[in-house]
Motif scaffolding. Structure first.
Motif, PDB file in Angstrom:
ATOM      1  N   MET A   1     -21.973 -48.767  -0.459  1.00  0.00           N
ATOM      2  CA  MET A   1     -22.803 -48.360   0.632  1.00  0.00           C
ATOM      3  C   MET A   1     -23.429 -47.026   0.298  1.00  0.00           C
ATOM      4  N   ILE A   2     -24.730 -46.962   0.391  1.00  0.00           N
ATOM      5  CA  ILE A   2     -25.464 -45.732   0.128  1.00  0.00           C
ATOM      6  C   ILE A   2     -26.365 -45.463   1.327  1.00  0.00           C
ATOM      7  N   ASN A   3     -26.219 -44.283   1.901  1.00  0.00           N
ATOM      8  CA  ASN A   3     -27.054 -43.876   3.025  1.00  0.00           C
ATOM      9  C   ASN A   3     -28.306 -43.209   2.478  1.00  0.00           C
ATOM     10  N   ASP A   4     -29.473 -43.679   2.887  1.00  0.00           N
ATOM     11  CA  ASP A   4     -30.725 -43.128   2.379  1.00  0.00           C
ATOM     12  C   ASP A   4     -30.919 -41.657   2.727  1.00  0.00           C
ATOM     13  N   ASN A   5     -30.226 -41.166   3.750  1.00  0.00           N
ATOM     14  CA  ASN A   5     -30.377 -39.775   4.159  1.00  0.00           C
ATOM     15  C   ASN A   5     -29.501 -38.818   3.351  1.00  0.00           C
ATOM     16  N   ASP A   6     -28.577 -39.339   2.562  1.00  0.00           N
ATOM     17  CA  ASP A   6     -27.671 -38.507   1.782  1.00  0.00           C
ATOM     18  C   ASP A   6     -28.174 -38.365   0.356  1.00  0.00           C
ATOM     19  N   LEU A   7     -28.889 -37.278   0.102  1.00  0.00           N
ATOM     20  CA  LEU A   7     -29.455 -37.019  -1.222  1.00  0.00           C
ATOM     21  C   LEU A   7     -28.827 -35.763  -1.791  1.00  0.00           C
ATOM     22  N   ILE A   8     -28.261 -35.870  -2.979  1.00  0.00           N
ATOM     23  CA  ILE A   8     -27.720 -34.707  -3.676  1.00  0.00           C
ATOM     24  C   ILE A   8     -28.847 -34.155  -4.532  1.00  0.00           C
ATOM     25  N   GLU A   9     -29.260 -32.917  -4.225  1.00  0.00           N
ATOM     26  CA  GLU A   9     -30.441 -32.336  -4.857  1.00  0.00           C
ATOM     27  C   GLU A   9     -30.147 -31.284  -5.918  1.00  0.00           C
ATOM     28  N   THR A  10     -28.907 -30.771  -5.955  1.00  0.00           N
ATOM     29  CA  THR A  10     -28.589 -29.723  -6.920  1.00  0.00           C
ATOM     30  C   THR A  10     -27.273 -30.048  -7.632  1.00  0.00           C
ATOM     31  N   LEU A  11     -27.071 -29.407  -8.771  1.00  0.00           N
ATOM     32  CA  LEU A  11     -25.819 -29.592  -9.498  1.00  0.00           C
ATOM     33  C   LEU A  11     -24.643 -29.033  -8.692  1.00  0.00           C
ATOM     34  N   GLU A  12     -24.879 -27.994  -7.915  1.00  0.00           N
ATOM     35  CA  GLU A  12     -23.829 -27.436  -7.067  1.00  0.00           C
ATOM     36  C   GLU A  12     -23.394 -28.448  -6.011  1.00  0.00           C
ATOM     37  N   GLU A  13     -24.369 -29.160  -5.422  1.00  0.00           N
ATOM     38  CA  GLU A  13     -24.036 -30.195  -4.440  1.00  0.00           C
ATOM     39  C   GLU A  13     -23.270 -31.340  -5.095  1.00  0.00           C
ATOM     40  N   LEU A  14     -23.652 -31.707  -6.314  1.00  0.00           N
ATOM     41  CA  LEU A  14     -22.939 -32.755  -7.039  1.00  0.00           C
ATOM     42  C   LEU A  14     -21.508 -32.321  -7.306  1.00  0.00           C
ATOM     43  N   GLU A  15     -21.336 -31.094  -7.757  1.00  0.00           N
ATOM     44  CA  GLU A  15     -20.002 -30.583  -8.044  1.00  0.00           C
ATOM     45  C   GLU A  15     -19.133 -30.588  -6.780  1.00  0.00           C
ATOM     46  N   ALA A  16     -19.698 -30.164  -5.658  1.00  0.00           N
ATOM     47  CA  ALA A  16     -18.948 -30.152  -4.399  1.00  0.00           C
ATOM     48  C   ALA A  16     -18.556 -31.573  -3.988  1.00  0.00           C
ATOM     49  N   PHE A  17     -19.453 -32.530  -4.186  1.00  0.00           N
ATOM     50  CA  PHE A  17     -19.167 -33.928  -3.855  1.00  0.00           C
ATOM     51  C   PHE A  17     -18.044 -34.466  -4.733  1.00  0.00           C
ATOM     52  N   VAL A  18     -18.103 -34.202  -6.036  1.00  0.00           N
ATOM     53  CA  VAL A  18     -17.077 -34.670  -6.974  1.00  0.00           C
ATOM     54  C   VAL A  18     -15.726 -34.070  -6.611  1.00  0.00           C
ATOM     55  N   MET A  19     -15.699 -32.782  -6.310  1.00  0.00           N
ATOM     56  CA  MET A  19     -14.442 -32.132  -5.947  1.00  0.00           C
ATOM     57  C   MET A  19     -13.882 -32.698  -4.641  1.00  0.00           C
ATOM     58  N   LEU A  20     -14.758 -32.986  -3.690  1.00  0.00           N
ATOM     59  CA  LEU A  20     -14.333 -33.570  -2.418  1.00  0.00           C
ATOM     60  C   LEU A  20     -13.699 -34.941  -2.635  1.00  0.00           C
ATOM     61  N   VAL A  21     -14.311 -35.756  -3.473  1.00  0.00           N
ATOM     62  CA  VAL A  21     -13.748 -37.077  -3.792  1.00  0.00           C
ATOM     63  C   VAL A  21     -12.410 -36.907  -4.502  1.00  0.00           C
ATOM     64  N   ASP A  22     -12.360 -36.004  -5.494  1.00  0.00           N
ATOM     65  CA  ASP A  22     -11.130 -35.775  -6.265  1.00  0.00           C
ATOM     66  C   ASP A  22      -9.971 -35.344  -5.377  1.00  0.00           C
ATOM     67  N   LYS A  23     -10.263 -34.565  -4.337  1.00  0.00           N
ATOM     68  CA  LYS A  23      -9.216 -34.056  -3.445  1.00  0.00           C
ATOM     69  C   LYS A  23      -8.874 -35.038  -2.321  1.00  0.00           C
ATOM     70  N   GLY A  24      -9.578 -36.173  -2.270  1.00  0.00           N
ATOM     71  CA  GLY A  24      -9.315 -37.154  -1.220  1.00  0.00           C
ATOM     72  C   GLY A  24      -9.921 -36.797   0.117  1.00  0.00           C
ATOM     73  N   GLY A  25     -10.877 -35.895   0.116  1.00  0.00           N
ATOM     74  CA  GLY A  25     -11.474 -35.393   1.344  1.00  0.00           C
ATOM     75  C   GLY A  25     -12.336 -36.380   2.108  1.00  0.00           C
ATOM     76  N   LEU A  26     -12.681 -37.496   1.510  1.00  0.00           N
ATOM     77  CA  LEU A  26     -13.523 -38.480   2.197  1.00  0.00           C
ATOM     78  C   LEU A  26     -12.719 -39.646   2.753  1.00  0.00           C
ATOM     79  N   GLY A  27     -11.418 -39.636   2.525  1.00  0.00           N
ATOM     80  CA  GLY A  27     -10.557 -40.688   3.054  1.00  0.00           C
ATOM     81  C   GLY A  27     -10.732 -42.041   2.388  1.00  0.00           C
ATOM     82  N   LEU A  28     -11.270 -42.069   1.191  1.00  0.00           N
ATOM     83  CA  LEU A  28     -11.455 -43.335   0.478  1.00  0.00           C
ATOM     84  C   LEU A  28     -10.136 -43.765  -0.153  1.00  0.00           C
ATOM     85  N   LYS A  29      -9.881 -45.056  -0.168  1.00  0.00           N
ATOM     86  CA  LYS A  29      -8.660 -45.587  -0.757  1.00  0.00           C
ATOM     87  C   LYS A  29      -8.967 -46.263  -2.087  1.00  0.00           C
ATOM     88  N   ASP A  30      -8.019 -46.186  -3.021  1.00  0.00           N
ATOM     89  CA  ASP A  30      -8.107 -46.849  -4.322  1.00  0.00           C
ATOM     90  C   ASP A  30      -9.260 -46.350  -5.192  1.00  0.00           C
TER      91      ASP A  30
END
Length: 82
Positions: A1-30
């Motif tokens: 699922m990809i939301n058209d309104n969620d655009l990562i525009e900078t490397l800093e935003e990408l890094e923050a997203f990756v770290m959030l996923v790595d820490k389990g901050g989005l509640g995703l399983k598996d």
């Protein structure tokens, strides 16, 4: 699922997203990995969060610049705080 309104525009935003996923901050399983990919139908780049069967759990669109320059962030993860 990809939301058209969620655009990562900078490397800093990408890094923050990756770290959030790595820490389990989005509640995703598996979560098994994160990859940069392109949409088969239109070639639009995105960052994909994948499960152990390589199925898309979550995606965020990225700019072409982030796609081209964010490979190391995705491969090695975000910077760890000192």
């Amino acid at each position: 699922m990809i939301n058209d309104n969620d655009l990562i525009e900078t490397l800093e935003e990408l890094e923050a997203f990756v770290m959030l996923v790595d820490k389990g901050g989005l509640g995703l399983k598996d979560v098994a990995g994160i990859a940069l990919a392109t949409n088969n139908s239109n070639g639009r780049p995105f960052v994909a969060v994948l499960d152990d069967k390589h199925q898309l759990l979550l995606g965020r669109w990225v700019t072409q610049e982030v796609f081209e320059n964010g490979k190391e962030i995705v491969q090695f993860g975000g910077k760890k705080p000192h």
